[in-house]
Design an enzyme around this catalytic site. Structure first.
Site, PDB file in Angstrom:
ATOM      1  N   TRP A 105      42.163 -17.404 -25.674  1.00 52.72           N
ATOM      2  CA  TRP A 105      42.642 -18.626 -25.017  1.00 52.72           C
ATOM      3  C   TRP A 105      43.899 -19.169 -25.665  1.00 52.72           C
ATOM      4  O   TRP A 105      44.823 -19.601 -24.962  1.00 52.72           O
ATOM      5  CB  TRP A 105      41.518 -19.658 -24.919  1.00 52.72           C
ATOM      6  N   ASP A 174      43.254 -27.526 -27.601  1.00 51.28           N
ATOM      7  CA  ASP A 174      42.444 -27.086 -26.456  1.00 51.28           C
ATOM      8  C   ASP A 174      40.990 -27.104 -26.930  1.00 51.28           C
ATOM      9  O   ASP A 174      40.565 -26.250 -27.700  1.00 51.28           O
ATOM     10  CB  ASP A 174      42.863 -25.670 -26.038  1.00 51.28           C
ATOM     11  N   LYS A 198      32.185 -26.689 -19.270  1.00 46.66           N
ATOM     12  CA  LYS A 198      31.287 -26.138 -20.294  1.00 46.66           C
ATOM     13  C   LYS A 198      30.310 -27.242 -20.741  1.00 46.66           C
ATOM     14  O   LYS A 198      29.146 -27.203 -20.386  1.00 46.66           O
ATOM     15  CB  LYS A 198      32.067 -25.572 -21.479  1.00 46.66           C
TER      16      LYS A 198
HETATM   17  N1  PMP Z   1      40.627 -22.675 -22.864  1.00 45.82           N
HETATM   18  C1  PMP Z   1      39.390 -22.304 -23.223  1.00 45.82           C
HETATM   19  C2  PMP Z   1      38.983 -22.457 -24.646  1.00 45.82           C
HETATM   20  C3  PMP Z   1      38.521 -21.787 -22.267  1.00 45.82           C
HETATM   21  O1  PMP Z   1      37.286 -21.398 -22.628  1.00 45.82           O
HETATM   22  C4  PMP Z   1      38.938 -21.676 -20.927  1.00 45.82           C
HETATM   23  C5  PMP Z   1      38.042 -21.165 -19.836  1.00 45.82           C
HETATM   24  N2  PMP Z   1      37.027 -20.355 -20.178  1.00 45.82           N
HETATM   25  C6  PMP Z   1      40.241 -22.067 -20.604  1.00 45.82           C
HETATM   26  C7  PMP Z   1      41.047 -22.574 -21.604  1.00 45.82           C
HETATM   27  C8  PMP Z   1      40.743 -21.972 -19.209  1.00 45.82           C
HETATM   28  O2  PMP Z   1      40.123 -22.949 -18.449  1.00 45.82           O
HETATM   29  P1  PMP Z   1      40.304 -23.109 -16.875  1.00 45.82           P
HETATM   30  O3  PMP Z   1      39.536 -21.998 -16.249  1.00 45.82           O
HETATM   31  O4  PMP Z   1      39.718 -24.466 -16.626  1.00 45.82           O
HETATM   32  O5  PMP Z   1      41.747 -23.055 -16.575  1.00 45.82           O
END
Ligand code: PMP
Length: 363
Positions: A105, A174, A198
């Site tokens: 991520w 994040d 989550k």
């Molecule tokens: N950052 C993290 C730590 C994530 O776990 C995720 C999704 N699993 C995202 C960003 C991306 O999120 P989204 O699908 O809401 O764009």
């Protein structure tokens, strides 16, 4: 309710939600607070919805201890859009931003930021398989901000103490997959963002907490939907927000308060994670955790078995035992148990019992 089927849901997100929250939403679905309409059918400018969004914000402020000089926003586009909005709003033309890369991520966040301007990677643990924290950080004292990912959902690496940026460099986080799972000191951050799906609710809304002096950085003439200043000043109501998702977040925050707040939630999360890590550590190598012990996430626990064949059998037999969503991300392989706030200790124990039985039969 006796015929209600609820499994233990270990999905990484969207993930399990508290049963009480789902039941409350169900009870209010057709007639929201005597309006004779669903919360999905009322105007986002109505006093009823105003109360939904304002209560959600107030509860979040209380839970996280958000100081008065921060704004709370409920935005669309997921955490992914924040990968772009952050550099667009916080990194002035010609400036560079620092990123710590500890998993998929944060790597994705860098890729998006690079498309829009100068980006410097302060550390990258990919060569070590994204198993832990970087040994050292190469920090730019003039960086527009320092970005890190507090919990890497795929690799199961979680920071419990935030990295320290050089004096005057704002810290951006994040927190998508460990949001409201333990107390944090918000005043150490310039901006925190988290996709709700989550710990905080369903998909469709991303929560952004931004300090006022950062909002002042927003350049003129950004497209309105990418402009923090407009979103903050309008109370996330510049356009039609994701009303139902915000309502659900509000219910989850009330539930979190009823659990005793984030310190109590952290205690339960630690109990659950300790159960699973103990099962891994006491398996004599049959189960192998991905993350190094000091970086072990309480939210997402990726682990391997002796062979891919056994991993496939594990996933399918777990499913037969109502333990769902345990297949790991393909980039790490194996299994992953996501133990978000709504997962019960009983659920974590059911997984551990299954792991022990499975090893007895197949070890
Ligand atoms: N950052 C993290 C730590 C994530 O776990 C995720 C999704 N699993 C995202 C960003 C991306 O999120 P989204 O699908 O809401 O764009």
């Amino acid at each position: 309710m006796s015929d209600l089927k609820r499994v233990y849901n270990f999905n990484p997100g969207p993930g399990t939600l508290p049963l009480e929250v789902l039941q409350q939403a169900q009870a209010e679905l057709l007639d929201f607070k005597g309006t004779g309409m669903s919360v999905m059918e009322i105007s986002h400018r109505s006093k009823e919805f105003e109360s939904v969004i304002q209560t959600a914000e107030a509860d979040l402020r209380e839970l996280l201890g958000i100081p008065a000089n921060y704004k709370v926003m409920f935005l669309q586009g997921g955490a992914h859009l924040q990968f772009s909005m952050i550099p667009m709003n916080l990194r002035a033309a010609g400036a560079s931003a620092d990123y710590i890369v500890t998993g998929t991520w944060s790597k994705t966040a860098v890729k998006e930021a690079q498309k829009l301007g100068a980006t410097h990677v302060s550390a990258n643990t990919e060569a070590d398989g994204f198993k832990g924290f970087p040994a050292k950080l190469d920090l730019d004292p003039k960086a527009a901000y320092l970005h890190f990912t507090s919990n890497e959902t795929i690799h199961g690496v979680e920071y419990f103490t935030e990295p320290t940026p050089p004096a005057g460099v704002p810290l951006v986080c994040d927190a998508s997959s460990d949001f409201i799972s333990h107390p944090i000191d918000v005043s150490k951050y310039a901006l925190i963002y988290a996709g709700a799906q989550k710990n905080a609710g369903p998909s469709g809304v991303c929560i952004v907490i931004e300090r006022d002096d950062m909002i002042a950085r927003t350049p003129a003439n950004l497209p309105v939907m990418l402009d923090y200043k407009i979103m903050a000043e309008s109370g996330s109501l510049h356009n039609t927000p994701p009303c139902f998702a915000i309502y659900m977040v509000g219910l989850v925050l009330q539930w979190a308060k009823k659990q005793g707040g984030l310190a109590a939630i952290e205690k339960t999360n630690k109990t659950k994670a300790d159960l699973v890590y103990k099962a891994i550590d006491e398996s004599g190598g049959f189960y192998r955790g991905h993350a190094k012990p000091e970086a072990r996430s309480r939210m997402n626990i990726p682990f391997r078995l002796p062979s891919e064949e056994l991993e496939a059998t594990f996933a399918s037999e777990a499913k037969k035992n109502d333990l769902i969503g345990l297949k790991g991300h393909h980039s790490v392989g194996g299994m992953r148990a996501s133990l978000y706030n709504a997962m019960t200790v009983e659920g974590a124990q059911a997984l551990v019992n299954f792991m022990k039985e499975f090893q007895k039969k197949n070890g």
